[in-house]
Design a protein around this motif. Structure first.
Motif, PDB file in Angstrom:
ATOM      1  N   ALA A  99       0.843  -1.187   0.000  1.00  0.00           N
ATOM      2  CA  ALA A  99       0.000   0.000   0.000  1.00  0.00           C
ATOM      3  C   ALA A  99       0.881   1.240   0.000  1.00  0.00           C
ATOM      4  O   ALA A  99       1.948   1.254   0.613  1.00  0.00           O
ATOM      5  CB  ALA A  99      -0.921   0.016   1.227  1.00  0.00           C
ATOM      6  N   TYR A 115      -3.796  -0.079  -3.071  1.00  0.00           N
ATOM      7  CA  TYR A 115      -3.644  -1.243  -2.198  1.00  0.00           C
ATOM      8  C   TYR A 115      -3.562  -2.453  -3.120  1.00  0.00           C
ATOM      9  O   TYR A 115      -4.413  -2.622  -3.999  1.00  0.00           O
ATOM     10  CB  TYR A 115      -4.824  -1.362  -1.243  1.00  0.00           C
ATOM     11  CG  TYR A 115      -4.825  -2.608  -0.379  1.00  0.00           C
ATOM     12  CD1 TYR A 115      -3.873  -2.792   0.611  1.00  0.00           C
ATOM     13  CD2 TYR A 115      -5.804  -3.590  -0.546  1.00  0.00           C
ATOM     14  CE1 TYR A 115      -3.880  -3.935   1.418  1.00  0.00           C
ATOM     15  CE2 TYR A 115      -5.824  -4.726   0.259  1.00  0.00           C
ATOM     16  CZ  TYR A 115      -4.866  -4.886   1.231  1.00  0.00           C
ATOM     17  OH  TYR A 115      -4.873  -6.020   2.023  1.00  0.00           O
ATOM     18  N   LEU A 369      -0.745   1.355   6.484  1.00  0.00           N
ATOM     19  CA  LEU A 369      -1.002   1.536   5.060  1.00  0.00           C
ATOM     20  C   LEU A 369      -0.075   2.575   4.425  1.00  0.00           C
ATOM     21  O   LEU A 369      -0.187   2.849   3.219  1.00  0.00           O
ATOM     22  CB  LEU A 369      -2.460   1.969   4.846  1.00  0.00           C
ATOM     23  CG  LEU A 369      -3.529   0.922   5.170  1.00  0.00           C
ATOM     24  CD1 LEU A 369      -4.910   1.556   5.175  1.00  0.00           C
ATOM     25  CD2 LEU A 369      -3.476  -0.240   4.184  1.00  0.00           C
TER      26      LEU A 369
END
Length: 494
Positions: A99, A115, A369
């Motif tokens: 990500a 992602y 992330l």
């Protein structure tokens, strides 16, 4: 008679304004943003006239495509994007996930979040699938990855994840893109970049792909497919057109190896999709004969310049539908007073939007992330959508001659962009039939129905709503597996 009708219409219009624009009715925001776009076209607040194809798919230079060829630097960027583990993820995760951001302009002011999940088995030989959600302005990560076809589903505690038994990375490497900038974690340092539309979304999605392949060069020559739903009925054909146009004259290593597109419950023609929606309301007993007859008499579905009588009957139509989940007319609506549960394999939790939003706003999740601290929301409130062709059918029709596979699939319990809308749109092309209408099977049950035309295939997914992989994950996986293999789903229950 019309005094009463006008009073009812005014009352219901006020209710719709509260529900659709404040998004307080626990609805799926992806489709509510589609509703808002259609209403803005209808009110003619903006110039949404039908532009010729050249307007929104005109040629553009590759000036923002990265020319950085430092292999070691790209490798470092890739390793930095690797997700060690998402907070609350279960044990047994046997695939790599990444990500991060990809810049799509020269000054790196505009960054798109992605992602990416690789397949746990034979990822080096499996195809690459890009998934796009619609809106316009809604998150492919929050919907596609976390509520539909991704490897995880968010539990009702909004802190832990469960494995999706029917995730699409079992059969492909899957890339989720939040596009355009201003959606989800994607952003720009210039607020003027939030004035966007179909044209800029297609351009920057293409630039994203070219730059992403530099970070993941092992996928450059891989078979590539694009799939998505809802307003991605615009995004996907337009991006496919840009890819095929830009492939011409390029060296083999610069070509994006597009093999096919699959659009689910796609909004592809304003007039035909609107007509199909109201007809679906009637055929599924959501509307009375009187209202249906009124719409048939007063609404022409040839432009947004409809009569006052048409508008009144359409408002009454919504009133008659009542408080149901219009995106899956047989599903329960969200009830936050229920006890905490884990997602069931066959029953999609209607409150998943709430769980996902809470989960993605946790600082530890955003850190994992590799995104900057953001107030994440399923759909963007900062975009100003400027161009949206009335019909995308000319683009789809043009793609048929390109040789790529084109599937339009439809969950048959979706009332917002129902199967009738898709059928009306396809029928307007007057295509010759190559495969007669038949059922297709999934584990000895009818998974849906299909019909093959010259250069295009229509499939239904039985018992699925607007977000097909959410409501029928097993059937959706069977369908996409067949699509990637270049064959139709099974025609027998053996």
């Amino acid at each position: 008679m019309f005094t009463i009708l006008s009073q009812k219409a005014l009352l219901w219009s006020l209710i719709l304004l509260v529900c659709h624009f404040a998004i307080s009715c626990k609805a799926n925001q992806q489709s509510e943003y589609l509703y808002k776009l259609i209403q803005s076209k209808k009110s003619q607040e903006k110039d949404f006239s039908s532009h010729e194809e050249a307007y929104y798919l005109s040629d553009f230079s590759d000036e923002y495509v990265s020319h950085e060829h430092d292999v070691e630097q790209q490798l470092r960027l890739k390793e930095a994007d690797k997700v060690k583990a998402l907070p609350g993820q279960p044990k047994g995760v046997d695939f790599d996930q990444y990500a991060g951001y990809i810049s799509v302009d020269a000054k790196e002011n505009r960054k798109l979040f992605y992602y990416f999940v690789e397949s746990p088995l034979n990822s080096s030989t499996k195809p690459l699938v890009l998934w796009l959600n619609g809106g316009p302005g809604c998150s492919s990560f929050g919907y596609g990855a976390m509520q539909e076809l991704g490897p995880f589903r968010v539990n009702s505690d909004a802190k832990t994840l469960s494995l999706n038994k029917h995730a699409w990375n079992k059969v492909a490497n899957v890339l989720f893109l939040e596009s355009p900038a201003g959606v989800g974690f994607s952003y720009s340092n210039n607020t003027s970049d939030y004035k966007v539309g179909d044209k800029t979304t297609a351009r920057y999605s293409y630039i994203f792909l070219r730059n992403w392949f530099k970070r993941f060069p092992q996928y450059k020559t891989r078979d590539f497919f694009i799939a998505g739903e809802s307003y991605a009925g615009h995004y996907i054909p337009q991006l496919a057109h840009v890819i095929l146009s830009k492939n011409k004259g390029k060296k083999s290593l610069e070509i994006i190896n597009l093999k096919g597109i699959a659009v689910g419950n796609g909004w592809i023609d304003d007039n035909l999709c609107s007509k199909g929606m109201y007809d679906y309301f009637w055929t599924t007993a959501l509307n009375s004969d009187e209202t249906h007859n009124g719409i048939q008499k007063h609404c022409h579905f040839k432009s947004y310049d409809e009569s006052d009588e048409c508008d009144e009957y359409q408002n009454i139509s919504y009133n008659e539908v009542g408080n149901i989940d219009i995106y899956n007319i047989y599903a329960p609506v969200c009830n936050t007073s229920t006890t905490e549960t884990s997602p069931s394999e066959n029953i999609f939790d209607p409150c998943s939007d709430d769980y996902t939003t809470s989960y993605l706003n946790q600082p530890k999740v955003q850190e994992a992330l590799h995104v900057k601290a953001t107030k994440w929301s399923p759909c963007s409130n900062v975009l100003n959508w400027t161009d949206s062709p009335t019909s995308i059918l000319p683009t789809i029709n043009g793609l048929r001659s390109s040789g790529i596979s084109i599937w339009l699939f439809s969950g048959d319990t979706d009332g917002r962009v129902p199967i009738t809308s898709t059928r009306y749109s396809i029928n307007s092309l007057n295509l010759p039939i190559h495969t007669a209408w038949r059922p297709w099977y999934n584990y000895k049950e009818v998974g849906g129905y299909l019909i093959g035309y010259k250069g295009l295939t229509l499939l239904t997914v039985r018992g699925a709503g607007h977000m097909v992989p959410s409501y029928q994950p097993q059937r959706a996986l069977t369908m996409i597996s067949s699509f990637l293999q270049g064959k139709l789903p099974p025609k027998s229950d053996s």
